[in-house]
Design an enzyme around this catalytic site. Structure first.
Site, PDB file in Angstrom:
ATOM      1  N   GLN A  80       0.734  -1.127   0.004  1.00  0.00           N
ATOM      2  CA  GLN A  80      -0.001  -0.110   0.270  1.00  0.00           C
ATOM      3  C   GLN A  80       0.700   1.355  -0.085  1.00  0.00           C
ATOM      4  OE1 GLN A  80      -2.987  -0.208   3.223  1.00  0.00           O
ATOM      5  NE2 GLN A  80      -4.439  -1.078   1.696  1.00  0.00           N
ATOM      6  N   ASP A 101       2.767   1.022  12.227  1.00  0.00           N
ATOM      7  CA  ASP A 101       1.607   0.817  12.871  1.00  0.00           C
ATOM      8  C   ASP A 101       0.894   2.231  13.398  1.00  0.00           C
ATOM      9  OD1 ASP A 101      -0.271   0.206  14.864  1.00  0.00           O
ATOM     10  OD2 ASP A 101       0.881  -1.560  15.503  1.00  0.00           O
ATOM     11  N   GLU A 142     -12.284   5.204   7.740  1.00  0.00           N
ATOM     12  CA  GLU A 142     -12.782   3.747   7.697  1.00  0.00           C
ATOM     13  C   GLU A 142     -11.602   2.732   8.193  1.00  0.00           C
ATOM     14  OE1 GLU A 142     -15.425   2.699   4.677  1.00  0.00           O
ATOM     15  OE2 GLU A 142     -16.425   4.503   4.788  1.00  0.00           O
TER      16      GLU A 142
END
Length: 167
Positions: free
Chosen positions: A95, A118, A136
């Site tokens: 990503q 993280d 989201e």
């Protein structure tokens, strides 16, 4: 499962599936989009820009897109706020690579940085950003208290956390 195990599973999932998701649906992985008016068509960039405006975003701010995915919302923010800078955080190396390429394609790469990290431990200095966006992604957190403490840590005094989630 502990936080590290959950993070590893999430990273593996998105490393494997993100290229297919981009091919099928584009650079914004969200199941709910915001519209200015009921008759408006759904548009991922417009949705993100409406959310940024609702969060009080101002041009020139430094922001974090926590759980940034492949960079769709990040780039939409940077396109709407041409003096803003952004740090995106994702567990997935795939990503981060896709987000960096998308930022380059959108012409905002000089103001965007995508980190493999993280969001419970954002690798930036204390009190260094104006806003933290969660689009989201908070449902992946096994420790919401730690998540929001981390967002508070990186925010400057008077900063804003903005959460747009389905649940």
């Amino acid at each position: 499962a502990n936080r590290a195990d959950i993070a590893a599973r999430v990273a593996r999932f998105y490393d494997g599936w993100s290229p297919a998701f981009v091919a099928a649906a584009g650079h914004t992985f969200q199941s709910g989009l915001v519209k200015a008016a009921a008759h408006d068509r759904e548009d991922p960039d417009a949705s993100t820009q409406l959310c940024a405006a609702a969060a009080g975003m101002r041009d020139g701010e430094r922001v974090v897109d926590a759980g940034c995915g492949v960079g769709g919302p990040a780039c939409a923010i940077l396109l709407a706020y041409p003096a803003a800078t952004l740090v995106g955080v994702t567990l997935s190396g795939v990503q981060a690579t896709l987000a960096t390429a998308w930022a380059q394609a959108q012409g905002v790469q000089e103001r965007a940085q995508f980190l493999v990290a993280d969001y419970h431990a954002i690798p930036i200095a204390d009190a260094s950003v104006d806003r933290v966006f969660f689009f989201e992604c908070t449902g992946y957190s096994p420790d919401p208290l730690l998540l929001y403490r981390e967002a508070a840590r990186v925010l400057r005094p008077g900063g804003c956390v903005y959460v747009k989630d389905v649940f």
